[in-house]
Write an enzyme that holds these catalytic residues in place. Structure first.
Site, short mmCIF file in Angstrom:
data_model
loop_
_atom_site.label_atom_id
_atom_site.label_comp_id
_atom_site.label_asym_id
_atom_site.label_seq_id
_atom_site.Cartn_x
_atom_site.Cartn_y
_atom_site.Cartn_z
N GLY A 119 5.08 42.55 29.65
CA GLY A 119 3.91 42.42 28.71
C GLY A 119 4.37 41.59 27.42
O GLY A 119 3.47 41.32 26.75
N HIS A 120 5.78 41.05 27.16
CA HIS A 120 6.13 40.53 26.26
C HIS A 120 6.87 39.25 26.43
O HIS A 120 8.22 39.21 26.54
CB HIS A 120 6.72 41.39 25.24
CG HIS A 120 7.01 40.80 23.79
ND1 HIS A 120 7.84 40.03 23.44
CD2 HIS A 120 6.20 41.00 22.73
CE1 HIS A 120 7.99 39.59 22.12
NE2 HIS A 120 6.77 40.38 21.72
N PHE A 121 6.36 38.18 27.05
CA PHE A 121 5.00 37.90 27.29
C PHE A 121 5.23 37.24 28.79
O PHE A 121 6.03 36.83 29.08
CB PHE A 121 4.67 36.46 26.49
CG PHE A 121 4.50 36.80 24.88
CD1 PHE A 121 3.64 37.77 24.49
CD2 PHE A 121 5.49 36.49 24.23
CE1 PHE A 121 3.38 37.91 23.28
CE2 PHE A 121 5.64 36.72 22.96
CZ PHE A 121 4.56 37.63 22.31
#
Length: 150
Positions: A46-48
């Protein structure tokens, strides 16, 4: 110190163990730790998703974990005995470059001062000799009543 020694001196486990090896350690003075940053790290999901960057807070956490090993090796206490080091403050944190998959973080932590159960450290993280982050850390040693799962 290899990963087994680190596991003996930190309560952290997957996915939150953020140091892989200790290359230098002088109890009461300094420690040098390595973190191999892999694309398989859970935070990259999720990052990124299209531009994986290690979160700065996790770089700071890796520095704190190295400081924890330094503290445990200095006092001779261990997490299995119910001791922990908890953040008490972070000052002067600066991020100077991105950390991406394939990088190896070299984390240097020096003990600046110890007052009873409060420790102050200066921490610097480098990739390929270049400073990527630095911070002044303060931690407090606590004795817990819960038995750790280690």
């Amino acid at each position: 110190m290899d990963i087994q020694g680190i596991l003996d001196h930190l309560p952290h486990r997957f996915p939150f163990l953020l140091i892989d090896r200790i290359t230098e350690l002088v109890p009461g003075e300094r420690i040098v730790a390595l973190k191999n940053v892999s694309y398989n790290e859970p935070f990259f999901v999720g990052h990124f998703p299209r531009y994986p960057v290690m979160p700065g807070v996790l770089i700071i956490e890796a520095m704190a974990q190295a400081a924890g090993v330094l503290s445990f090796k200095t006092t001779g206490d261990k997490p299995k005995d119910g001791f922990l080091y908890l953040f008490a403050g972070i000052d002067n944190a600066r991020f100077k470059a991105q950390v991406v998959p394939g990088d190896q973080l070299l984390i240097e932590v020096t003990s600046e001062r110890r007052m009873r159960n409060i420790w102050k450290y200066k921490a610097v993280a480098r990739v390929a000799g270049n400073v990527v982050a630095e911070a002044d850390l303060m931690c407090a040693q606590v004795k817990t009543t819960a038995k750790p799962a280690v």
